[in-house]
Write a protein that holds these residues in place. Sequence first.
Motif, PDB file in Angstrom:
ATOM      1  N   LYS A   1       0.860  -1.178   0.000  1.00  0.00           N
ATOM      2  CA  LYS A   1       0.000   0.000   0.000  1.00  0.00           C
ATOM      3  C   LYS A   1       0.896   1.228   0.000  1.00  0.00           C
ATOM      4  N   LEU A   2       0.667   2.104  -0.988  1.00  0.00           N
ATOM      5  CA  LEU A   2       1.510   3.290  -1.113  1.00  0.00           C
ATOM      6  C   LEU A   2       0.804   4.346  -1.930  1.00  0.00           C
ATOM      7  N   SER A   3       1.382   5.545  -1.930  1.00  0.00           N
ATOM      8  CA  SER A   3       0.907   6.609  -2.816  1.00  0.00           C
ATOM      9  C   SER A   3       2.123   7.248  -3.474  1.00  0.00           C
ATOM     10  N   VAL A   4       1.943   7.633  -4.730  1.00  0.00           N
ATOM     11  CA  VAL A   4       3.036   8.154  -5.550  1.00  0.00           C
ATOM     12  C   VAL A   4       2.459   9.176  -6.528  1.00  0.00           C
ATOM     13  N   LEU A   5       3.297  10.072  -7.026  1.00  0.00           N
ATOM     14  CA  LEU A   5       2.838  11.046  -8.014  1.00  0.00           C
ATOM     15  C   LEU A   5       2.690  10.387  -9.380  1.00  0.00           C
ATOM     16  N   GLN A   6       1.631  10.737 -10.088  1.00  0.00           N
ATOM     17  CA  GLN A   6       1.359  10.167 -11.404  1.00  0.00           C
ATOM     18  C   GLN A   6       2.485  10.472 -12.376  1.00  0.00           C
ATOM     19  N   GLU A   7       3.040  11.661 -12.327  1.00  0.00           N
ATOM     20  CA  GLU A   7       4.102  12.052 -13.241  1.00  0.00           C
ATOM     21  C   GLU A   7       5.336  11.158 -13.060  1.00  0.00           C
ATOM     22  N   ASP A   8       5.711  10.895 -11.804  1.00  0.00           N
ATOM     23  CA  ASP A   8       6.873  10.047 -11.526  1.00  0.00           C
ATOM     24  C   ASP A   8       6.624   8.612 -11.970  1.00  0.00           C
ATOM     25  N   LEU A   9       5.448   8.088 -11.656  1.00  0.00           N
ATOM     26  CA  LEU A   9       5.109   6.714 -12.011  1.00  0.00           C
ATOM     27  C   LEU A   9       5.010   6.553 -13.529  1.00  0.00           C
ATOM     28  N   SER A  10       4.464   7.527 -14.214  1.00  0.00           N
ATOM     29  CA  SER A  10       4.343   7.469 -15.666  1.00  0.00           C
ATOM     30  C   SER A  10       5.719   7.450 -16.333  1.00  0.00           C
ATOM     31  N   HIS A  11       6.602   8.328 -15.891  1.00  0.00           N
ATOM     32  CA  HIS A  11       7.949   8.386 -16.477  1.00  0.00           C
ATOM     33  C   HIS A  11       8.712   7.083 -16.204  1.00  0.00           C
ATOM     34  N   ALA A  12       8.665   6.599 -14.975  1.00  0.00           N
ATOM     35  CA  ALA A  12       9.401   5.383 -14.613  1.00  0.00           C
ATOM     36  C   ALA A  12       8.848   4.148 -15.324  1.00  0.00           C
ATOM     37  N   SER A  13       7.533   4.018 -15.405  1.00  0.00           N
ATOM     38  CA  SER A  13       6.957   2.840 -16.058  1.00  0.00           C
ATOM     39  C   SER A  13       7.197   2.863 -17.570  1.00  0.00           C
ATOM     40  N   SER A  14       7.174   4.043 -18.185  1.00  0.00           N
ATOM     41  CA  SER A  14       7.478   4.151 -19.616  1.00  0.00           C
ATOM     42  C   SER A  14       8.920   3.758 -19.903  1.00  0.00           C
ATOM     43  N   LEU A  15       9.812   4.147 -19.024  1.00  0.00           N
ATOM     44  CA  LEU A  15      11.215   3.784 -19.176  1.00  0.00           C
ATOM     45  C   LEU A  15      11.415   2.279 -18.979  1.00  0.00           C
ATOM     46  N   ALA A  16      10.748   1.709 -17.990  1.00  0.00           N
ATOM     47  CA  ALA A  16      10.864   0.270 -17.728  1.00  0.00           C
ATOM     48  C   ALA A  16      10.281  -0.559 -18.868  1.00  0.00           C
ATOM     49  N   LEU A  17       9.256  -0.040 -19.543  1.00  0.00           N
ATOM     50  CA  LEU A  17       8.630  -0.767 -20.652  1.00  0.00           C
ATOM     51  C   LEU A  17       9.627  -1.075 -21.762  1.00  0.00           C
ATOM     52  N   ARG A  18      10.636  -0.248 -21.931  1.00  0.00           N
ATOM     53  CA  ARG A  18      11.639  -0.461 -22.976  1.00  0.00           C
ATOM     54  C   ARG A  18      12.493  -1.703 -22.731  1.00  0.00           C
ATOM     55  N   PHE A  19      12.507  -2.198 -21.497  1.00  0.00           N
ATOM     56  CA  PHE A  19      13.319  -3.361 -21.151  1.00  0.00           C
ATOM     57  C   PHE A  19      12.508  -4.644 -21.045  1.00  0.00           C
ATOM     58  N   VAL A  20      11.231  -4.572 -21.326  1.00  0.00           N
ATOM     59  CA  VAL A  20      10.346  -5.728 -21.233  1.00  0.00           C
ATOM     60  C   VAL A  20      10.376  -6.493 -22.549  1.00  0.00           C
ATOM     61  N   SER A  21      10.351  -7.811 -22.465  1.00  0.00           N
ATOM     62  CA  SER A  21      10.326  -8.648 -23.663  1.00  0.00           C
ATOM     63  C   SER A  21       8.996  -8.503 -24.369  1.00  0.00           C
ATOM     64  N   ALA A  22       9.042  -8.230 -25.662  1.00  0.00           N
ATOM     65  CA  ALA A  22       7.810  -8.089 -26.437  1.00  0.00           C
ATOM     66  C   ALA A  22       7.127  -9.439 -26.618  1.00  0.00           C
ATOM     67  N   ARG A  23       7.915 -10.467 -26.910  1.00  0.00           N
ATOM     68  CA  ARG A  23       7.366 -11.813 -27.087  1.00  0.00           C
ATOM     69  C   ARG A  23       8.116 -12.760 -26.167  1.00  0.00           C
TER      70      ARG A  23
END
Length: 182
Positions: free
Chosen positions: A50-72
């Motif tokens: 359980k936590l709270s975080v700013l949307q701007e920080d979470l959006s930037h971090a998750s978009s950056l992490a998406l680049r390292f995720v396997s597409a298939r």
Amino acid sequence: MSLSKASRDHTWFVNLKSYPQFVNPQKTRRVFTRGTCATRGTRDTFTKMKLSVLQEDLSHASSLALRFVSARAQLPILGNILLKAANGKLILEATNLESGIHIPIGAKVEEEGELTVPAKILVELVQNLPAGRVEISQDKDVLQVSTNNLSASISGIPANGFPKIPNKIDSPSFTLKKEIFN
């Protein structure tokens, strides 16, 4: 393999008894929701995050992490981002087993925990949230994301199957002079 579909909520129940490599001895059924995977059944322990975080920080971090995720990905968990709440930070990790990323962002952590969620679904959800504070909580293998006027649930996979990303690589480093390349 038996398959049944509930058309209203796009949930498929798949009996994996004939696929022993995917079956946990305590559970024989998994739920697939719009391409995501969550194991349902009895578990010995659950982590409650359980936590709270700013949307701007979470959006930037998750978009950056998406680049390292396997597409298939051959393993379903490699299509996920690990969310780990600890020590006043939310840590996002992603890997494709060749490269990985570890992104800590500031958060108000009330309860520590960890869970992996489908990367693409998380990124699309967070990018469409209004700016401001986002409340994140975990109930078993489901991540609850809410703001003032929106609430969403994402099925996830327990974090114990997510590959560890090394903090430090112990390989020797070297320097090449630019004249070598001329």
